[in-house]
Design a protein around this motif. Sequence first.
Motif, PDB file in Angstrom:
ATOM      1  N   GLY A  67      -1.930   4.640   6.062  1.00  0.00           N
ATOM      2  CA  GLY A  67      -3.273   5.003   5.640  1.00  0.00           C
ATOM      3  C   GLY A  67      -3.564   4.519   4.236  1.00  0.00           C
ATOM      4  O   GLY A  67      -4.683   4.099   3.922  1.00  0.00           O
ATOM      5  N   ALA A  68      -2.539   4.568   3.370  1.00  0.00           N
ATOM      6  CA  ALA A  68      -2.710   4.110   1.989  1.00  0.00           C
ATOM      7  C   ALA A  68      -3.084   2.633   1.947  1.00  0.00           C
ATOM      8  O   ALA A  68      -3.927   2.209   1.147  1.00  0.00           O
ATOM      9  CB  ALA A  68      -1.425   4.353   1.199  1.00  0.00           C
ATOM     10  N   ARG A  69      -2.473   1.844   2.811  1.00  0.00           N
ATOM     11  CA  ARG A  69      -2.811   0.419   2.863  1.00  0.00           C
ATOM     12  C   ARG A  69      -4.262   0.218   3.279  1.00  0.00           C
ATOM     13  O   ARG A  69      -4.967  -0.638   2.731  1.00  0.00           O
ATOM     14  CB  ARG A  69      -1.885  -0.304   3.842  1.00  0.00           C
ATOM     15  N   GLN A  70      -4.713   0.993   4.252  1.00  0.00           N
ATOM     16  CA  GLN A  70      -6.106   0.887   4.693  1.00  0.00           C
ATOM     17  C   GLN A  70      -7.063   1.253   3.564  1.00  0.00           C
ATOM     18  O   GLN A  70      -8.072   0.575   3.345  1.00  0.00           O
ATOM     19  CB  GLN A  70      -6.352   1.807   5.891  1.00  0.00           C
ATOM     20  N   ILE A  71      -6.737   2.327   2.848  1.00  0.00           N
ATOM     21  CA  ILE A  71      -7.598   2.774   1.750  1.00  0.00           C
ATOM     22  C   ILE A  71      -7.732   1.689   0.694  1.00  0.00           C
ATOM     23  O   ILE A  71      -8.828   1.383   0.213  1.00  0.00           O
ATOM     24  CB  ILE A  71      -7.036   4.056   1.107  1.00  0.00           C
ATOM     25  N   ARG A  72      -6.612   1.069   0.336  1.00  0.00           N
ATOM     26  CA  ARG A  72      -6.643   0.078  -0.742  1.00  0.00           C
ATOM     27  C   ARG A  72      -7.411  -1.180  -0.351  1.00  0.00           C
ATOM     28  O   ARG A  72      -7.901  -1.900  -1.213  1.00  0.00           O
ATOM     29  CB  ARG A  72      -5.217  -0.263  -1.164  1.00  0.00           C
ATOM     30  N   GLN A  73      -7.506  -1.457   0.933  1.00  0.00           N
ATOM     31  CA  GLN A  73      -8.289  -2.608   1.368  1.00  0.00           C
ATOM     32  C   GLN A  73      -9.770  -2.406   1.047  1.00  0.00           C
ATOM     33  O   GLN A  73     -10.475  -3.357   0.703  1.00  0.00           O
ATOM     34  CB  GLN A  73      -8.112  -2.833   2.874  1.00  0.00           C
ATOM     35  N   PHE A  74     -10.233  -1.173   1.176  1.00  0.00           N
ATOM     36  CA  PHE A  74     -11.649  -0.878   0.967  1.00  0.00           C
ATOM     37  C   PHE A  74     -11.932  -0.251  -0.397  1.00  0.00           C
ATOM     38  O   PHE A  74     -13.061  -0.275  -0.868  1.00  0.00           O
ATOM     39  CB  PHE A  74     -12.147   0.064   2.070  1.00  0.00           C
ATOM     40  N   TYR A  75     -10.896   0.309  -1.015  1.00  0.00           N
ATOM     41  CA  TYR A  75     -11.081   0.985  -2.303  1.00  0.00           C
ATOM     42  C   TYR A  75      -9.873   0.681  -3.182  1.00  0.00           C
ATOM     43  O   TYR A  75      -8.989   1.518  -3.367  1.00  0.00           O
ATOM     44  CB  TYR A  75     -11.233   2.497  -2.084  1.00  0.00           C
ATOM     45  N   PRO A  76      -9.803  -0.536  -3.731  1.00  0.00           N
ATOM     46  CA  PRO A  76      -8.616  -0.958  -4.495  1.00  0.00           C
ATOM     47  C   PRO A  76      -8.368  -0.157  -5.765  1.00  0.00           C
ATOM     48  O   PRO A  76      -7.268  -0.201  -6.321  1.00  0.00           O
ATOM     49  CB  PRO A  76      -8.908  -2.430  -4.815  1.00  0.00           C
ATOM     50  N   GLU A  77      -9.381   0.592  -6.235  1.00  0.00           N
ATOM     51  CA  GLU A  77      -9.197   1.402  -7.443  1.00  0.00           C
ATOM     52  C   GLU A  77      -8.363   2.654  -7.189  1.00  0.00           C
ATOM     53  O   GLU A  77      -7.988   3.358  -8.131  1.00  0.00           O
ATOM     54  CB  GLU A  77     -10.553   1.845  -8.010  1.00  0.00           C
ATOM     55  N   ALA A  78      -8.082   2.953  -5.928  1.00  0.00           N
ATOM     56  CA  ALA A  78      -7.315   4.157  -5.599  1.00  0.00           C
ATOM     57  C   ALA A  78      -5.951   4.133  -6.283  1.00  0.00           C
ATOM     58  O   ALA A  78      -5.316   3.087  -6.404  1.00  0.00           O
ATOM     59  CB  ALA A  78      -7.145   4.274  -4.089  1.00  0.00           C
ATOM     60  N   ILE A  79      -5.507   5.302  -6.730  1.00  0.00           N
ATOM     61  CA  ILE A  79      -4.253   5.442  -7.476  1.00  0.00           C
ATOM     62  C   ILE A  79      -3.217   6.093  -6.563  1.00  0.00           C
ATOM     63  O   ILE A  79      -3.435   7.195  -6.053  1.00  0.00           O
ATOM     64  CB  ILE A  79      -4.472   6.308  -8.728  1.00  0.00           C
ATOM     65  N   GLY A  80      -2.105   5.419  -6.347  1.00  0.00           N
ATOM     66  CA  GLY A  80      -1.094   5.910  -5.420  1.00  0.00           C
ATOM     67  C   GLY A  80       0.038   6.668  -6.099  1.00  0.00           C
ATOM     68  O   GLY A  80       0.589   6.208  -7.097  1.00  0.00           O
ATOM     69  N   ILE A  81       0.371   7.833  -5.546  1.00  0.00           N
ATOM     70  CA  ILE A  81       1.503   8.633  -6.024  1.00  0.00           C
ATOM     71  C   ILE A  81       2.410   8.920  -4.830  1.00  0.00           C
ATOM     72  O   ILE A  81       1.949   9.436  -3.812  1.00  0.00           O
ATOM     73  CB  ILE A  81       1.051   9.967  -6.643  1.00  0.00           C
ATOM     74  N   PHE A  82       3.691   8.589  -4.968  1.00  0.00           N
ATOM     75  CA  PHE A  82       4.647   8.854  -3.887  1.00  0.00           C
ATOM     76  C   PHE A  82       5.643   9.913  -4.349  1.00  0.00           C
ATOM     77  O   PHE A  82       6.219   9.802  -5.432  1.00  0.00           O
ATOM     78  CB  PHE A  82       5.401   7.581  -3.487  1.00  0.00           C
ATOM     79  N   ILE A  83       5.838  10.936  -3.514  1.00  0.00           N
ATOM     80  CA  ILE A  83       6.766  12.022  -3.821  1.00  0.00           C
ATOM     81  C   ILE A  83       8.071  11.809  -3.055  1.00  0.00           C
ATOM     82  O   ILE A  83       8.061  11.659  -1.830  1.00  0.00           O
ATOM     83  CB  ILE A  83       6.175  13.397  -3.431  1.00  0.00           C
ATOM     84  N   LEU A  84       9.181  11.789  -3.778  1.00  0.00           N
ATOM     85  CA  LEU A  84      10.500  11.639  -3.167  1.00  0.00           C
ATOM     86  C   LEU A  84      11.270  12.957  -3.231  1.00  0.00           C
ATOM     87  O   LEU A  84      11.150  13.694  -4.217  1.00  0.00           O
ATOM     88  CB  LEU A  84      11.313  10.568  -3.895  1.00  0.00           C
ATOM     89  N   PRO A  85      12.090  13.250  -2.221  1.00  0.00           N
ATOM     90  CA  PRO A  85      12.989  14.406  -2.303  1.00  0.00           C
ATOM     91  C   PRO A  85      14.193  14.041  -3.160  1.00  0.00           C
ATOM     92  O   PRO A  85      14.463  12.851  -3.373  1.00  0.00           O
ATOM     93  CB  PRO A  85      13.393  14.628  -0.843  1.00  0.00           C
ATOM     94  N   PRO A  86      14.952  15.022  -3.652  1.00  0.00           N
ATOM     95  CA  PRO A  86      16.122  14.702  -4.480  1.00  0.00           C
ATOM     96  C   PRO A  86      17.271  14.087  -3.692  1.00  0.00           C
ATOM     97  O   PRO A  86      18.134  13.423  -4.266  1.00  0.00           O
ATOM     98  CB  PRO A  86      16.522  16.054  -5.076  1.00  0.00           C
ATOM     99  N   SER A  87      17.295  14.299  -2.362  1.00  0.00           N
ATOM    100  CA  SER A  87      18.342  13.725  -1.517  1.00  0.00           C
ATOM    101  C   SER A  87      17.943  13.889  -0.059  1.00  0.00           C
ATOM    102  O   SER A  87      17.061  14.694   0.272  1.00  0.00           O
ATOM    103  CB  SER A  87      19.692  14.415  -1.757  1.00  0.00           C
TER     104      SER A  87
END
Length: 207
Positions: free
Chosen positions: A107-127
Amino acid sequence: MDKHKGNLFILSAPSGAGKSTLYKALLSQDSQVRISISHTTRAPRTGEEHGREYYFIDDESFLDMIAEDAFFEHAQVFDNYYGTSKESIFGMLEQGLDVILEIDWQGARQIRQFYPEAIGIFILPPSLQALEERLRKRATDSDEVIHRRMAKAVNEMSHYHEYDFVIVNDDFDAALSQMSAVFQAMRSKTTVMQEKNGNLINDLLSL
């Protein structure tokens, strides 16, 4: 101050990484942030309400919305559809609000195609171990489903580099502080401040 558009944030993470808990905490302390409520065809979980966590609709209604080009983005996850309404997103941005889209990397890829100003944040678990423990604590999925979610999580995490910011959710307070700092920093970018405080800047430079 001049009226200005808000920022669009994409928030992604594997299931169990804690993104929902993080954004709910951010919403409670930052009145300028809103969460986008997506449409989905999956069944509500215990405690979920229509119009609060999701708009729960059937497959036929979802496919009708796709045909009407009503979605900003949409994707199929396992056996269910998820989609983000264009109308709701643009309405909040025009009010100057920051909007969070809780979506996966596709979905993030789709959003950036139409709204490149979008700011992406990815949350990772510790393990991976911590991630599996969190999934099992929910006590809502069978072992088979958990194994599917873990395999999907590894695939999702391989796309972390497509995002602007990465936060490891090991210590919750620290992760929340980091996420809040990202939101505050993006509001202070030069381009944003020029739009937000254009009249002030012109006055200061008018000697």
